[in-house]
Structure formats: structure tokens, C-alpha cells
Scaffold this motif. Structure first.
Motif, mmCIF file in Angstrom:
data_model
loop_
_atom_site.group_PDB
_atom_site.id
_atom_site.type_symbol
_atom_site.label_atom_id
_atom_site.label_comp_id
_atom_site.label_asym_id
_atom_site.label_seq_id
_atom_site.Cartn_x
_atom_site.Cartn_y
_atom_site.Cartn_z
ATOM 1 N N ALA A 266 8.728 6.352 3.732
ATOM 2 C CA ALA A 266 9.237 5.051 3.272
ATOM 3 C C ALA A 266 8.331 3.912 3.736
ATOM 4 N N LEU A 267 7.753 4.053 4.932
ATOM 5 C CA LEU A 267 6.831 3.018 5.417
ATOM 6 C C LEU A 267 5.572 2.984 4.560
ATOM 7 N N LEU A 268 5.021 4.152 4.247
ATOM 8 C CA LEU A 268 3.838 4.200 3.393
ATOM 9 C C LEU A 268 4.121 3.585 2.026
ATOM 10 N N GLU A 269 5.313 3.831 1.483
ATOM 11 C CA GLU A 269 5.680 3.217 0.207
ATOM 12 C C GLU A 269 5.697 1.692 0.316
ATOM 13 N N ARG A 270 6.200 1.167 1.430
ATOM 14 C CA ARG A 270 6.235 -0.288 1.611
ATOM 15 C C ARG A 270 4.814 -0.861 1.691
ATOM 16 N N ILE A 271 3.942 -0.150 2.390
ATOM 17 C CA ILE A 271 2.552 -0.596 2.498
ATOM 18 C C ILE A 271 1.893 -0.589 1.122
ATOM 19 N N TYR A 272 2.144 0.454 0.358
ATOM 20 C CA TYR A 272 1.590 0.553 -1.001
ATOM 21 C C TYR A 272 2.039 -0.632 -1.851
ATOM 22 N N ARG A 273 3.332 -0.908 -1.844
ATOM 23 C CA ARG A 273 3.845 -2.013 -2.656
ATOM 24 C C ARG A 273 3.289 -3.351 -2.180
ATOM 25 N N ARG A 274 3.194 -3.508 -0.863
ATOM 26 C CA ARG A 274 2.682 -4.768 -0.322
ATOM 27 C C ARG A 274 1.215 -4.958 -0.662
ATOM 28 N N ALA A 275 0.451 -3.880 -0.654
ATOM 29 C CA ALA A 275 -0.962 -3.971 -1.028
ATOM 30 C C ALA A 275 -1.107 -4.501 -2.446
ATOM 31 N N ARG A 276 -0.277 -3.994 -3.354
ATOM 32 C CA ARG A 276 -0.322 -4.495 -4.731
ATOM 33 C C ARG A 276 0.075 -5.972 -4.795
ATOM 34 N N GLU A 277 1.092 -6.349 -4.037
ATOM 35 C CA GLU A 277 1.538 -7.745 -4.033
ATOM 36 C C GLU A 277 0.454 -8.680 -3.503
ATOM 37 N N LEU A 278 -0.360 -8.177 -2.569
ATOM 38 C CA LEU A 278 -1.412 -8.998 -1.968
ATOM 39 C C LEU A 278 -2.714 -8.968 -2.760
ATOM 40 N N GLY A 279 -2.717 -8.281 -3.892
ATOM 41 C CA GLY A 279 -3.871 -8.356 -4.786
ATOM 42 C C GLY A 279 -4.798 -7.167 -4.780
ATOM 43 N N ALA A 280 -4.480 -6.108 -4.031
ATOM 44 C CA ALA A 280 -5.293 -4.897 -4.082
ATOM 45 C C ALA A 280 -4.985 -4.151 -5.375
ATOM 46 N N HIS A 281 -5.986 -3.933 -6.196
ATOM 47 C CA HIS A 281 -5.768 -3.320 -7.509
ATOM 48 C C HIS A 281 -5.581 -1.804 -7.441
ATOM 49 N N TYR A 282 -6.130 -1.183 -6.394
ATOM 50 C CA TYR A 282 -6.128 0.281 -6.369
ATOM 51 C C TYR A 282 -5.737 0.817 -4.993
ATOM 52 N N PRO A 283 -4.480 0.621 -4.573
ATOM 53 C CA PRO A 283 -4.005 1.274 -3.354
ATOM 54 C C PRO A 283 -3.594 2.716 -3.660
ATOM 55 N N TYR A 284 -3.716 3.577 -2.678
ATOM 56 C CA TYR A 284 -3.328 4.979 -2.815
ATOM 57 C C TYR A 284 -2.684 5.440 -1.516
ATOM 58 N N LEU A 285 -1.842 6.462 -1.613
ATOM 59 C CA LEU A 285 -1.279 7.117 -0.448
ATOM 60 C C LEU A 285 -1.835 8.529 -0.339
ATOM 61 N N GLY A 286 -2.096 8.957 0.905
ATOM 62 C CA GLY A 286 -2.646 10.288 1.136
ATOM 63 C C GLY A 286 -1.848 11.078 2.154
ATOM 64 N N ASN A 287 -2.053 12.375 2.171
ATOM 65 C CA ASN A 287 -1.303 13.310 3.029
ATOM 66 C C ASN A 287 0.183 13.266 2.720
ATOM 67 N N VAL A 288 0.514 13.014 1.467
ATOM 68 C CA VAL A 288 1.913 12.962 1.032
ATOM 69 C C VAL A 288 2.094 13.973 -0.101
ATOM 70 N N PRO A 289 3.355 14.353 -0.412
ATOM 71 C CA PRO A 289 3.572 15.276 -1.524
ATOM 72 C C PRO A 289 3.027 14.705 -2.833
ATOM 73 N N PRO A 290 2.593 15.571 -3.751
ATOM 74 C CA PRO A 290 2.086 15.093 -5.036
ATOM 75 C C PRO A 290 3.061 14.136 -5.707
ATOM 76 N N GLY A 291 2.505 13.081 -6.287
ATOM 77 C CA GLY A 291 3.359 12.087 -6.922
ATOM 78 C C GLY A 291 2.540 10.933 -7.457
ATOM 79 N N PRO A 292 3.190 9.882 -7.885
ATOM 80 C CA PRO A 292 2.510 8.783 -8.578
ATOM 81 C C PRO A 292 1.585 7.952 -7.691
ATOM 82 N N TYR A 293 1.711 8.051 -6.363
ATOM 83 C CA TYR A 293 0.923 7.201 -5.478
ATOM 84 C C TYR A 293 -0.533 7.641 -5.368
ATOM 85 N N GLU A 294 -0.883 8.766 -5.976
ATOM 86 C CA GLU A 294 -2.276 9.216 -6.026
ATOM 87 C C GLU A 294 -2.944 8.848 -7.349
ATOM 88 N N ASN A 295 -2.170 8.392 -8.313
ATOM 89 C CA ASN A 295 -2.703 8.147 -9.650
ATOM 90 C C ASN A 295 -3.428 6.807 -9.743
#
Length: 336
Positions: A266-295
């Protein structure tokens, strides 16, 4: 042994190394913090030139690099030693090993390039331990590789000096750099290094027009506050650009840091969303189960461009370097 680059003689048989930001002063018969640059009679030698402990053919996504030749293989080499002492190192068996601790095979630069080509890799990556301290070897191999049509990759902690990076710049295509935290205190206590030289090297790599992707391992209780993550994201957006891919990866206990829990998803998801809000166009999450955060999604229209599962990727909506739906140019180095 192979004489080192990036050093000066300062008298009485002592030398000063200018390869990494430690800038070690090394007496005759001694070595630098890395353990592999050795002073013999006032000449500094690169003791691991051509000495390899790990050789593999990896998906480029394993580095991780998502905007640099996605879907291709990377011929990957590592040796022993490191200029950091990270308490959570996942490759500590080789990064904290010395020259006599592990069997080392010899692969000369020309042979390395031939092996890469035979493996049908699109690039050569120096990885597993810190490539900065291997400087002369990737420099020589990389020149041959680029002449033979291969790309080149550093998977690095970023503790390289700007003068050493400038020597690499003509041959180095991708600078996949760890931003381990956005706190000098973290770097000093956990890595025995400093933050600012890493930031300076990342900016210098950007100025040399290398492809850059950052990775931050989010460690509970050490670098996981939203305040720190926001400061890191803002720095990347402002200094490397909003198109810089940023990977935030889940911690798992290892080496001297086995007393902490894995990072809450849940923390990684918050960081991902915040990165997008702060203007990062391509944030990704790693070492997590397959899902949309790698796309990879188009930052303009939101279309799916590259779909990933683990280390596998599938181009879905990308036409060369543009979104197939809206025509937005997607930054990166993509296969022809």
C-alpha cells in the motif's frame, strides 16, 4: 596487472584515485575502499581488469531498464568489490568479497563482445557488483561493443566522479542509477558514502545524453517517509526531467538488515500515485506481484504501450517511439 586510469601520483609512492567520489589516497602496497585498485610502487593498478565472477544473459527488464531496448537480452558481467558498504546489499557475496575470496574467470574485452553477440543480446551490462570500480575493463569492452552495434549499460550506485564519467561518455548508452535515499544521513550510516556525489553524477550523465533510469529501494523505517519520497521525486523531475523512468522497489530482508519487514504494498502504491501527481511521467513499482504498476502508459492519452509481467514485456501500443493512439513521442531507446 592493468594500470589504472583516473589517478595521480602525489609523492613518496602514494597515489590519489579520482575514479569515485571517495577519492582515496592510497599508500604503496595498499588498496582503495573498493579493494580492487592497488598501489604497487607508486603505480595504481586495476586488479580486476578482465576478471569476472558472474556472467549471464538477462532480460533488460531485470536491470531494471524499461525504456532502453525493451524486450531484448543483455549480456551481463560482474566482478568482486564495491565502493559502498550497504547494510542491505542483495549481492553481498560478491560485492563485499575480495580478490582471493572467489574463483575469477578471465574474459578479455574482445571475447566479452563476441560472447554477447553469440548470445543474441542487444547490449552489454556491467552489473551485479559496482561497475565504477571496474572502469578500465568496461571502457575498453564498451568501445569494441559500440563499434560492433551493441548498446552498453551501467547498473550503478552513481558514486563516480564527473571526470571518470566523461571518459566513459562516448561509449556508455544507459546509466541505471540507484537513488538509495534522499538523505545524506542514510547514505553515511547505511552505505558509508554521501548523497551529493550521486546526484552530481546523475546530472552529469544527463548532460552527456545517456539514457537514465533511477531505482529507489523503499526500506521501512529508513527512507520510506512520504516527505523524503516527495523530495526525491521533485529532484528527479526538476534535474533529470519528468520523462525519466523512476522505479520504486519493494525491500526484502537481506545481509545485515534482516530485522525489517518487507515494504507494505500500500505504501508503494501511494508513492506511485504521488510520483504521477508531482509530474513524473513514468513511475514503476518493482519486486511486487505482476500487475499494472510495471506497464508503460502514454502520459498524454493514457493508452497502454508496453505490458509487463515479471521480466517479460510485450509491446502493445507503441509504434517505433510514438504512442499508436495519439502520436505522443515516448522517450527512450527502442528496438528498430
Amino acid at each position: 596487472m592493468h594500470e589504472a586510469h583516473q589517478y595521480e601520483r602525489i609523492g613518496d609512492g602514494t597515489v590519489r584515485c579520482s575514479l569515485c567520489a571517495h577519492r582515496c589516497t592510497i599508500a604503496d602496497g595498499k588498496h582503495g575502499i573498493c579493494g580492487v585498485r592497488i598501489n604497487r610502487g607508486g603505480t595504481l593498478y586495476a586488479a580486476t581488469f578482465g576478471k569476472v565472477v558472474s556472467e549471464a544473459v538477462d532480460p533488460i527488464e531485470k536491470k531494471p531498464l524499461f525504456h532502453f531496448l525493451p524486450g531484448t537480452l543483455s549480456y551481463s558481467l560482474g566482478s568482486v568489490g564495491c565502493n559502498f558498504r550497504c547494510q542491505h546489499c542483495q549481492n553481498w557475496e560478491i560485492s563485499q568479497a575480495g580478490l582471493e575470496d572467489l574463483p575469477l574467470m578471465t574474459i578479455n574485452p574482445e571475447e566479452g563482445v563476441e560472447r554477447a553477440l553469440a548470445s543474441r543480446s542487444a547490449s552489454i551490462a556491467w552489473t551485479y557488483n559496482e561497475p565504477t570500480i571496474w572502469h578500465e575493463y568496461p571502457l575498453e569492452m564498451g568501445k569494441i561493443a559500440r563499434a560492433r552495434g551493441l548498446q552498453t549499460v551501467y547498473v550503478t550506485n552513481g558514486y563516480i566522479t564527473e571526470e571518470a564519467l566523461a571518459e566513459l561518455a562516448p561509449m556508455l548508452g544507459a546509466f541505471r542509477v540507484d537513488l538509495k535515499a534522499f538523505s545524506d544521513d542514510f547514505y553515511r550510516k547505511v552505505c558509508r558514502a554521501r548523497l551529493q556525489p550521486v546526484l552530481d553524477a546523475a546530472v552529469a550523465a544527463h548532460e552527456h545524453r545517456m539514457h537514465i533510469e533511477t531505482v529507489t529501494l523503499v526500506i521501512p523505517g529508513l527512507n520510506d517517509s512520504m516527505e523524503e519520497m516527495e523530495a526525491l521525486i521533485r529532484w528527479v523531475v526538476e534535474n533529470l526531467g519528468p520523462d525519466t523512468p523512476m522505479h520504486f522497489t519493494r525491500f526484502h530482508p537481506d545481509y545485515h538488515m534482516r530485522d525489517r519487514e518487507p515494504t507494505p504494498f500500500a505504501l508503494l502504491e501511494r508513492i506511485y500515485r504521488r510520483a504521477r501527481e508531482l509530474g513524473a511521467h513514468y513511475p514503476y513499482l518493482g519486486n511486487v506481484p505482476p500487475g499494472p504498476y510495471e506497464n508503460t502508459l502514454c502520459p498524454s492519452c493514457g493508452s497502454l504501450l508496453i505490458e509487463r509481467s515479471g521480466f517479460m514485456s510485450r509491446t502493445v501500443g507503441l509504434s517505433k517511439d510514438r504512442c499508436g493512439s495519439c502520436g505522443e513521442r515516448i522517450p527512450g531507446v527502442f528496438p528498430a
